[in-house]
Design an enzyme around this catalytic site. Structure first.
Site, PDB file in Angstrom:
ATOM      1  CD  GLU A 194      -0.540  -6.120   6.954  1.00  0.00           C
ATOM      2  OE1 GLU A 194      -0.933  -6.034   5.787  1.00  0.00           O
ATOM      3  OE2 GLU A 194      -1.072  -5.502   7.902  1.00  0.00           O
ATOM      4  CE1 TYR A 197      -4.652   0.572  10.063  1.00  0.00           C
ATOM      5  CE2 TYR A 197      -3.902  -1.677   9.697  1.00  0.00           C
ATOM      6  CZ  TYR A 197      -3.647  -0.321   9.736  1.00  0.00           C
ATOM      7  OH  TYR A 197      -2.393   0.160   9.436  1.00  0.00           O
ATOM      8  CD  GLU A 229       0.716  -1.413   9.575  1.00  0.00           C
ATOM      9  OE1 GLU A 229      -0.407  -1.381   9.022  1.00  0.00           O
ATOM     10  OE2 GLU A 229       1.754  -1.757   8.991  1.00  0.00           O
ATOM     11  CG  ASP A 286      -1.858   1.080   1.375  1.00  0.00           C
ATOM     12  OD1 ASP A 286      -2.340   1.557   0.332  1.00  0.00           O
ATOM     13  OD2 ASP A 286      -2.127   1.500   2.517  1.00  0.00           O
TER      14      ASP A 286
HETATM   15  C1  GCB Z   1      -1.526  -2.466   6.650  1.00  0.00           C
HETATM   16  C2  GCB Z   1      -0.212  -2.373   5.968  1.00  0.00           C
HETATM   17  C3  GCB Z   1       0.134  -0.954   5.578  1.00  0.00           C
HETATM   18  C4  GCB Z   1      -1.089  -0.248   5.021  1.00  0.00           C
HETATM   19  C5  GCB Z   1      -2.156  -0.215   6.107  1.00  0.00           C
HETATM   20  C6  GCB Z   1      -3.436   0.463   5.637  1.00  0.00           C
HETATM   21  O1  GCB Z   1      -1.816  -3.410   7.340  1.00  0.00           O
HETATM   22  O2  GCB Z   1       0.826  -2.935   6.719  1.00  0.00           O
HETATM   23  O3  GCB Z   1       1.158  -0.988   4.636  1.00  0.00           O
HETATM   24  O4  GCB Z   1      -0.802   1.032   4.568  1.00  0.00           O
HETATM   25  O5  GCB Z   1      -2.465  -1.516   6.487  1.00  0.00           O
HETATM   26  O6  GCB Z   1      -3.555   1.656   5.798  1.00  0.00           O
HETATM   27  O7  GCB Z   1      -4.285  -0.228   5.104  1.00  0.00           O
END
Ligand code: GCB
Length: 595
Positions: free
Chosen positions: A397, A450, A486, A152
């Protein structure tokens, strides 16, 4: 149709590129993508050619100097020519490329260096990508293809880091390995210096000797030692501490290494040394025998115009912001960062989880594994002496729900540990723990989650429960320290909605606060060792309908201005820092502010 091999067939490297066709000016270091108004250059896939004429004084030859060409990095695949001849090649961005050019130079004249760089990513590269060929003539022009990849951020390309030509004597310091320890109030530095010889001219390389002078951070002499290997004990040593864990973070001595031979050659290298120890067990990470809690960010090397090119002003700005936040750490997501950034981290006492470019890997065959191991060895070789580096991350990941990941990660982690037994090794995971094959090989479990963004969107109230459950279970399953590497939400600066709504600054801030409630509960259980927000700043991604102008999960905008989230995080991190100083595990009372 595109003729990718034209430059090689026509030997563009044999003379300045301007003689083979039109050229444009390009900045080095910089990505080339965002420098011009040309969409084709921005989206270019394939070879890009750079060249540069440079003058070499004849004095270097009469003084019998060894001359080295060093590129901090070039992305992705590089072939380097000197004066029309192939010099060296390197696969992979983000790590240095070096070549001894002593015998290939023309002294007292101009020399020509040419670099061909290809940014194409395939299932065999690290990171991986796919070239998608579109063969339907009713929908695409002939030969039409596109690059896709499973990460990403923009696959910026070019010569991203400084290029140097430097000299050494013909007997030279080849490598220095430093390890440090603590013995009561004393610091212990163990060093191992290896040296080389260019073999130009007569040399009595058998008679090479090493001597060390240790200077404190004011430049005052502390002690001296002889020999290419040895141990130095410093009474009442000043230790390397992270930011906000000491009055004097980032303390470094300088080990002035001198290598000389019987022919009068003398090579000197001022090696920075931060004395610190690291420890880890099933619940805790320690530095200098004190428990660590990482308060940090995932970052990117990313800026407008420059892309991933090294920018000194931006480096200083970012460290200033990290300190303003009260952060003590960051992860070099998702590739090794410039050495200039690592130097700042050492100096400022900011701890680093040093990550390889292996983002989003799948496939896990032996060829990929061997390449991955070489990348880890290159990374360890580059950063092994840095006190700021407290952990290696072999990747981010991976598709570690594939069964082949078990053996693959065992071997990659074990090779990393043989290259450096002094630091814990991790890999950043995101697969469900029930079917996950990398975690069992790791020292510390890092997981990206997330909640209320990619799942249960809009339901901030479930974050605490889901996060506490998830991370407790990871610990229970593997009996290792765990941390969240994250979490976060996108926000558009200036977009406000109360009650909080996705993409508003309020939503991002409240999502963080709900996470903090979970983190505090997890901290009180004694095995939760850190939290890193995603992301430090907004950053560029491929175009897409979920990425308005890029990934907007930054707590700072791309131009490094704070969103509401940055103020929220600042409040928490400074409180946590005070909390850590008093060694209390008590939860903070900040969590109800936005309710
Ligand atoms: C993740 C990735 C990261 C992305 C992020 C996102 O899990 O490790 O590279 O930018 O999510 O914002 O979706």
């Amino acid at each position: 149709m595109l003729d990718a091999e034209k430059g090689f067939r026509e030997e563009w490297y044999a003379q300045p590129l301007s003689k083979s066709g039109p050229v444009i000016s390009m900045a080095v270091p910089s990505s080339y993508n965002d420098i011009t108004q040309d969409k084709d250059l921005r989206d270019h896939i394939g070879w890009a050619w750079y060249d540069r004429l440079f003058y070499v004084p004849s004095r270097w030859q009469t003084d019998k100097q060894r001359v080295v060409l060093r590129l901090g990095s070039a992305h992705y695949n590089s072939i380097i020519y000197l004066n029309g001849h192939s010099l060296t090649s390197h696969e992979g961005g983000h790590l240095p490329i070096m070549a001894d050019i002593t015998t290939k130079l023309v002294y007292g004249k101009e020399n020509l260096v040419t670099v061909a760089i290809n940014n194409t990513l395939t299932p065999e590269t690290i990171p991986q990508g796919t070239i998608v060929k579109h063969n339907d003539p009713s929908r695409y022009p002939p030969g039409y293809f596109a690059q896709s990849y499973n990460f990403d951020f923009t696959n910026y390309a070019g010569i991203h880091r400084p290029v140097y030509i430097y000299t050494t004597p013909q007997t030279f310091i080849d490598d220095i390995l430093i390890t440090t320890d603590i013995n009561g109030a004393n610091g212990v530095i163990t060093y191992n210096v290896t040296h080389g010889n260019t073999m130009i001219g007569p040399s009595r390389s058998g008679e090479v000797g090493c001597s060390m002078k240790l200077l404190d951070n004011e430049g005052d002499h502390v002690t001296s030692a002889m020999g290419c290997q040895g141990t130095i004990e410093i009474s009442n040593a000043s230790l390397w501490w992270p930011y906000l864990m000491s009055e004097n973070p980032g303390y470094m001595y300088t080990l002035l290494v001198a290598v000389s031979d019987a022919d009068g050659n003398l090579d000197l290298y001022p090696q920075k040394v931060g004395i610190r120890t690291l420890g880890w067990n099933s619940t805790t990470l320690t530095i200098n025998n004190k428990p660590l809690y990482l308060r940090g960010c995932g970052k990117h090397e990313d800026a407008d115009i420059r892309g991933k090119g090294v920018d000194y002003a931006l480096i200083v700005k970012d460290f200033s912001l990290l300190k303003w936040l009260g952060a003590n750490s960051f992860r070099t997501s998702h590739y090794p960062y410039a050495e200039e950034i690592m130097d700042m981290a050492d100096k400022e006492g900011i701890m680093i989880i040093d990550e390889s470019p292996a983002v989003g890997l799948s496939g896990f065959d032996e060829a990929l594994m061997n390449k991955h191991i070489s990348v880890m060895q290159e990374l360890v070789q580059r950063d092994k002496n840095r006190p700021s580096v407290i952990m290696w991350s072999v990747g981010n990941e991976p598709k570690s729900n594939e069964a082949a990941a078990l053996n693959y990660f065992r071997k990659v982690v074990s090779a990393t540990k043989s290259a450096d037994p002094s630091r814990p090794v991790t890999c950043v995971l995101n697969k469900p723990k029930e079917k996950e094959y990398a975690a069992s090989s790791l020292d510390v479990i890092l997981v990206n989650r997330y909640y209320s963004w990619y799942g249960d969107t809009g339901h901030l109230e479930v974050i605490k429960m889901q996060t506490v459950t998830e991370f407790s279970e990871w610990h229970l399953l593997h009996n290792k320290p765990v941390m969240i590497s994250e979490y976060g939400a996108g926000s558009l600066p200036g977009y406000h909605m109360d009650p909080a709504w996705t993409w508003s600054e309020e939503y991002q801030a409240e999502l963080m606060i709900r996470n903090f409630e979970a983190f505090d509960e997890l901290r009180s259980k004694g095995y939760f060792v850190g939290e890193m927000i995603w992301n430090f700043a907004d950053f560029s991604t491929p175009q897409g309908h979920t990425r308005p102008g890029g990934n907007r999960k930054g707590i700072f905008t791309r131009s490094r201005q704070p969103k509401m989230a940055a103020h929220v995080l600042r409040y928490r991190y400074h409180n946590l820092a005070n909390d850590t100083l008093t060694n209390s595990q008590a939860p903070l009372c900040f969590t109800s502010v936005l309710h």
